[in-house]
Design a protein around this motif. Structure first.
Motif, PDB file in Angstrom:
ATOM      1  N   GLN A  30      -4.602   7.156  -7.762  1.00 20.92           N
ATOM      2  CA  GLN A  30      -3.568   7.162  -6.722  1.00 20.92           C
ATOM      3  C   GLN A  30      -2.397   6.242  -7.057  1.00 20.92           C
ATOM      4  O   GLN A  30      -1.283   6.475  -6.594  1.00 20.92           O
ATOM      5  N   GLN A  31      -2.640   5.191  -7.828  1.00 19.16           N
ATOM      6  CA  GLN A  31      -1.565   4.264  -8.184  1.00 19.16           C
ATOM      7  C   GLN A  31      -0.882   4.624  -9.503  1.00 19.16           C
ATOM      8  O   GLN A  31       0.092   3.984  -9.878  1.00 19.16           O
ATOM      9  N   CYS A  69     -11.098  10.453  -9.628  1.00 22.74           N
ATOM     10  CA  CYS A  69     -11.028  10.213  -8.192  1.00 22.74           C
ATOM     11  C   CYS A  69     -12.011  11.168  -7.510  1.00 22.74           C
ATOM     12  O   CYS A  69     -11.897  12.381  -7.648  1.00 22.74           O
ATOM     13  N   GLU A 100      -8.380   4.659  -6.669  1.00 21.79           N
ATOM     14  CA  GLU A 100      -7.168   3.839  -6.604  1.00 21.79           C
ATOM     15  C   GLU A 100      -6.403   3.885  -7.924  1.00 21.79           C
ATOM     16  O   GLU A 100      -5.178   3.883  -7.923  1.00 21.79           O
ATOM     17  N   TYR A 108      -3.154   6.946   2.807  1.00 19.42           N
ATOM     18  CA  TYR A 108      -3.399   5.792   1.936  1.00 19.42           C
ATOM     19  C   TYR A 108      -2.163   5.512   1.081  1.00 19.42           C
ATOM     20  O   TYR A 108      -1.711   4.375   0.967  1.00 19.42           O
ATOM     21  N   LYS A 109      -1.624   6.561   0.518  1.00 20.12           N
ATOM     22  CA  LYS A 109      -0.502   6.411  -0.406  1.00 20.12           C
ATOM     23  C   LYS A 109       0.733   5.819   0.270  1.00 20.12           C
ATOM     24  O   LYS A 109       1.453   5.037  -0.342  1.00 20.12           O
ATOM     25  N   THR A 116      -7.440   0.434   2.724  1.00 20.91           N
ATOM     26  CA  THR A 116      -8.238   0.631   1.514  1.00 20.91           C
ATOM     27  C   THR A 116      -8.688   2.074   1.430  1.00 20.91           C
ATOM     28  O   THR A 116      -8.791   2.772   2.440  1.00 20.91           O
TER      29      THR A 116
END
Length: 145
Positions: A35-36, A106, A32, A16-17, A23
């Motif tokens: 992760q962001q 998360c 998210e 994903y990263k 998504t």
């Protein structure tokens, strides 16, 4: 088995990263956010990549420890326990960032935390068994000499 599960989970987050998965299945949006965040990197390396490498190492050490020629040896269990203990400490640091700095949880990271605690618990039980086995072998050797 738990290390393999953790490896798959970390690989999912890493894919994903790096943009290989569009998504992130989370449900709450917290994944998210985490992760962001700037905290998704540690020392310039993606935390999910560190997780992949860590779980791969735990899996390799666990498989090496299962080799018949190493039966009764204490060092594989000791190494596995040390590595898993380091993983638990790193996970505690990351979880504290989620709770007190990022203010988002998360679910995948929580799953990884459960897995690494499970790996540590299993390795502690294995270390205990290896210690008992080593003590028994020493007692047998003492009786023979």
């Amino acid at each position: 088995m738990m290390s393999l599960l953790g490896l798959f989970l970390s690989a999912y987050l890493y894919l994903y990263k790096i943009g290989r998965i569009g998504t992130l299945a989370c449900g709450s949006g917290g994944c998210e956010t985490v992760q962001q965040s700037v905290w998704s990197r540690f020392g310039g390396i993606e935390v999910s990549l560190i997780g992949m490498l860590g779980y791969a190492t735990l899996l390799a050490v666990g498989l090496i420890g299962l080799q018949p020629r190493l039966a009764g040896r204490r060092w594989p269990a000791l190494l596995l326990t040390g590595l898993a203990g380091g993983g638990v400490l790193f996970t505690a640091y990351l979880t504290s960032l989620e709770l007190f700095v990022i203010h988002a949880i998360c679910r995948w990271c929580v799953g990884s935390a459960v897995i690494i605690v499970g790996v540590l618990t299993a390795s502690l039980l294995d270390l205990r068994q290896a210690t008992v086995s080593a003590s028994g072998l020493e007692a047998i050797r003492d009786r023979r000499s």
